[in-house]
Write a protein that holds these residues in place. Structure first.
Motif, PDB file in Angstrom:
ATOM      1  N   LYS A 338       0.826  -1.207   0.000  1.00 38.02           N
ATOM      2  CA  LYS A 338       0.000   0.000   0.000  1.00 38.02           C
ATOM      3  C   LYS A 338       0.861   1.257   0.000  1.00 38.02           C
ATOM      4  O   LYS A 338       0.522   2.251  -0.659  1.00 38.02           O
ATOM      5  N   LEU A 339       1.973   1.221   0.723  1.00 35.42           N
ATOM      6  CA  LEU A 339       2.856   2.387   0.741  1.00 35.42           C
ATOM      7  C   LEU A 339       3.550   2.566  -0.604  1.00 35.42           C
ATOM      8  O   LEU A 339       3.682   3.694  -1.106  1.00 35.42           O
ATOM      9  N   ILE A 340       4.001   1.467  -1.199  1.00 34.95           N
ATOM     10  CA  ILE A 340       4.599   1.551  -2.534  1.00 34.95           C
ATOM     11  C   ILE A 340       3.607   2.195  -3.499  1.00 34.95           C
ATOM     12  O   ILE A 340       3.929   3.129  -4.240  1.00 34.95           O
ATOM     13  N   ASP A 341       2.379   1.691  -3.493  1.00 24.41           N
ATOM     14  CA  ASP A 341       1.380   2.190  -4.424  1.00 24.41           C
ATOM     15  C   ASP A 341       1.054   3.661  -4.177  1.00 24.41           C
ATOM     16  O   ASP A 341       0.843   4.428  -5.122  1.00 24.41           O
ATOM     17  N   TYR A 342       1.028   4.050  -2.921  1.00 22.38           N
ATOM     18  CA  TYR A 342       0.761   5.439  -2.540  1.00 22.38           C
ATOM     19  C   TYR A 342       1.757   6.392  -3.185  1.00 22.38           C
ATOM     20  O   TYR A 342       1.379   7.468  -3.669  1.00 22.38           O
ATOM     21  N   TYR A 343       3.032   6.014  -3.220  1.00 25.87           N
ATOM     22  CA  TYR A 343       4.046   6.894  -3.794  1.00 25.87           C
ATOM     23  C   TYR A 343       4.018   6.924  -5.319  1.00 25.87           C
ATOM     24  O   TYR A 343       4.784   7.661  -5.938  1.00 25.87           O
ATOM     25  N   TYR A 344       3.129   6.147  -5.920  1.00 27.36           N
ATOM     26  CA  TYR A 344       2.926   6.235  -7.365  1.00 27.36           C
ATOM     27  C   TYR A 344       1.670   7.022  -7.721  1.00 27.36           C
ATOM     28  O   TYR A 344       1.338   7.163  -8.900  1.00 27.36           O
ATOM     29  N   GLU A 345       0.945   7.551  -6.722  1.00 25.09           N
ATOM     30  CA  GLU A 345      -0.110   8.511  -7.010  1.00 25.09           C
ATOM     31  C   GLU A 345       0.565   9.808  -7.465  1.00 25.09           C
ATOM     32  O   GLU A 345       1.567  10.237  -6.891  1.00 25.09           O
ATOM     33  N   LEU A 346       0.025  10.448  -8.450  1.00 24.27           N
ATOM     34  CA  LEU A 346       0.719  11.562  -9.078  1.00 24.27           C
ATOM     35  C   LEU A 346       1.023  12.728  -8.132  1.00 24.27           C
ATOM     36  O   LEU A 346       2.161  13.220  -8.123  1.00 24.27           O
ATOM     37  N   PRO A 347       0.079  13.192  -7.307  1.00 30.40           N
ATOM     38  CA  PRO A 347       0.430  14.309  -6.409  1.00 30.40           C
ATOM     39  C   PRO A 347       1.501  13.936  -5.393  1.00 30.40           C
ATOM     40  O   PRO A 347       2.356  14.761  -5.050  1.00 30.40           O
ATOM     41  N   VAL A 348       1.449  12.708  -4.902  1.00 32.16           N
ATOM     42  CA  VAL A 348       2.439  12.266  -3.916  1.00 32.16           C
ATOM     43  C   VAL A 348       3.807  12.132  -4.572  1.00 32.16           C
ATOM     44  O   VAL A 348       4.832  12.554  -4.017  1.00 32.16           O
ATOM     45  N   ALA A 349       3.836  11.549  -5.754  1.00 31.55           N
ATOM     46  CA  ALA A 349       5.096  11.421  -6.486  1.00 31.55           C
ATOM     47  C   ALA A 349       5.719  12.783  -6.755  1.00 31.55           C
ATOM     48  O   ALA A 349       6.946  12.945  -6.693  1.00 31.55           O
ATOM     49  N   ALA A 350       4.888  13.770  -7.037  1.00 36.03           N
ATOM     50  CA  ALA A 350       5.388  15.119  -7.294  1.00 36.03           C
ATOM     51  C   ALA A 350       6.012  15.722  -6.043  1.00 36.03           C
ATOM     52  O   ALA A 350       7.072  16.367  -6.104  1.00 36.03           O
ATOM     53  N   GLN A 351       5.375  15.520  -4.895  1.00 35.96           N
ATOM     54  CA  GLN A 351       5.931  16.032  -3.649  1.00 35.96           C
ATOM     55  C   GLN A 351       7.308  15.425  -3.376  1.00 35.96           C
ATOM     56  O   GLN A 351       8.250  16.121  -2.989  1.00 35.96           O
ATOM     57  N   LEU A 352       7.423  14.117  -3.598  1.00 31.47           N
ATOM     58  CA  LEU A 352       8.700  13.449  -3.370  1.00 31.47           C
ATOM     59  C   LEU A 352       9.764  13.967  -4.339  1.00 31.47           C
ATOM     60  O   LEU A 352      10.888  14.304  -3.932  1.00 31.47           O
ATOM     61  N   ALA A 353       9.424  14.053  -5.608  1.00 25.70           N
ATOM     62  CA  ALA A 353      10.392  14.499  -6.616  1.00 25.70           C
ATOM     63  C   ALA A 353      10.860  15.923  -6.357  1.00 25.70           C
ATOM     64  O   ALA A 353      12.027  16.257  -6.588  1.00 25.70           O
TER      65      ALA A 353
END
Length: 416
Positions: A338-353
């Protein structure tokens, strides 16, 4: 299918991200040590005794251990080991916004530990438990591709359930989908991509562009002011590409030929030294005029020094990945998925990047990243365009024997 609705970014969060880019926290602290120690990697040689989406998994050296019992349903917790400064943090450095948002949505508490400083060192910590078929106390780990490949081959990673990874499968960028060590991403998903390019200080080069390994090794005007990386796959891989060879199909003869070119650079003192990411200071000062560099470092360097430039050689560039794996016997595989998948949501991925500045492996994240900072969204070091992605190459997976032999030769070259 459980759907997460990511929190929207507040003005304060956007401002905090931009300040993090300006103060240098986001990039240069990411790799205080080598991504993989040349000498340390030799210790892996002693391990010789020891699919998703309809694509068969990579060949495995070790036997598959007994399936781990998943306690995710009754235990809403997750232990995640990662590298230092490799996730978004608040401006006061007391909070990790995306992790806290994940807990609010799912009820899963994340024990996040920054205990990975070097692949070999970290593997030494968890190897005894993995080899003994015991729980490492970690449900999710982040390791570089060559080590991820080794862990998978040894049977020490749990196969992921595609049903729990809808965003990850839908949004994984094409260039990361089929590594030869985990075809179809049956056991892993990338946290970030790491591009190796050429960096140069335009003031130190007298205004000249440096965009090939041939220039680094042969241009007399750069003599004594060139640096290569202590990571074997990067330095040898970039040299192979310059020679017209594919690192994804490297033979022993190809490797030795590339090593010979580098040895000549050492013998003639064209190469000043082999570095970790400590090249950054010398490049900024101009003591190093040009070098191989990791793209994530260059974004911050360019903010601090407008003389820093980068180039993608016509011959191509090397790429690698840091990858999320669920270790064998981990108690909370579903929570980890679930955590892996969460970081592939577009807004979350953008925050990380926006915080870490390495290549984002999430396709379609550009519009969300543009909301945070339009310059980041247009930076091909974070979001490679199709032309840049087409020039990326990965070093092929090595057998245990090849890895030991290649690392020994390279360690001798760099004097390690």
């Amino acid at each position: 299918m459980e759907q997460y609705e990511p929190d929207s970014l507040s003005a304060a969060q956007v401002a905090a991200m931009r300040r993090s880019l300006a103060n240098g926290r986001a990039s240069l602290t990411r790799r205080s040590l080598l991504r993989a120690s040349g000498v340390g990697a030799l210790t892996l040689g002693g391990l010789g005794a020891l699919s998703a989406c309809g694509i068969p998994p990579a060949k495995r050296e070790g036997s598959q251990g007994p399936s781990s019992t998943d306690h995710s349903a009754e235990e809403k917790t997750l232990a995640f080991s990662n590298w230092t400064q490799y996730i978004d943090i608040s401006d006061d450095e007391k909070h990790r916004p995306t992790l806290e948002a994940f807990t609010r949505r799912t009820g899963i508490k994340v024990k996040y530990t920054e205990d990975i400083n070097d692949n070999v060192e970290f593997f030494g910590k968890i190897k005894p438990q993995l080899a003994a078929g015991q729980d490492t106390g970690r449900d999710l780990i982040c390791v570089t591709d060559w080590l991820a490949a080794r862990i998978i081959r040894l049977g020490w990673a749990q196969k992921l359930d595609p049903a729990n990874l809808p965003h990850a499968y839908a949004h994984l960028a094409p260039q990361f989908r089929r590594p030869d060590w985990d075809p179809g991403r049956a056991y892993s998903y990338p946290w970030t991509g790491i591009s190796t390019v050429i960096a140069y200080n335009i003031k130190a080069t007298g205004g000249r562009k440096v965009d090939s390994v041939t220039q680094l090794l042969d241009d007399p005007k750069l003599k004594g002011r060139v640096a290569f990386l202590q990571e074997m796959r990067d330095s040898v891989g970039m040299t192979l590409l310059d020679m017209g060879k594919d690192p994804g199909k490297v033979t022993d003869a190809d490797f030795d030929a590339a090593l010979g070119r580098l040895q000549k650079g050492v013998d003639t003192k064209q190469i000043r030294r082999f570095t970790g990411n400590d090249y950054t200071g010398d490049l900024s000062k101009g003591d190093i005029a040009a070098c191989l560099a990791w793209a994530g470092d260059l974004i911050q360097l360019q903010v601090d020094n407008p003389d820093i430039r980068f180039a993608i050689p016509a011959a191509g560039y090397m790429t690698s990945t840091d990858n999320l794996l669920v270790p064998a016997q981990a108690r909370h595989r579903t929570n980890a998925e679930k955590l892996i998948d969460y970081y592939y949501e577009l807004p979350v991925a953008a925050q990380l990047a926006a915080y870490i500045n390495y290549v984002c492996p999430v396709d379609g994240v550009g519009p969300e990243l543009a909301k945070i900072d339009p310059e980041l969204a247009s930076n091909t070091l974070i979001l490679p365009d199709k032309a840049m992605a087409a020039k990326s190459h990965a070093f092929r997976s090595l057998s245990t024997e090849e890895e030991t032999a290649y690392e020994e030769k390279f360690a001798k070259l760099i004097g390690a």
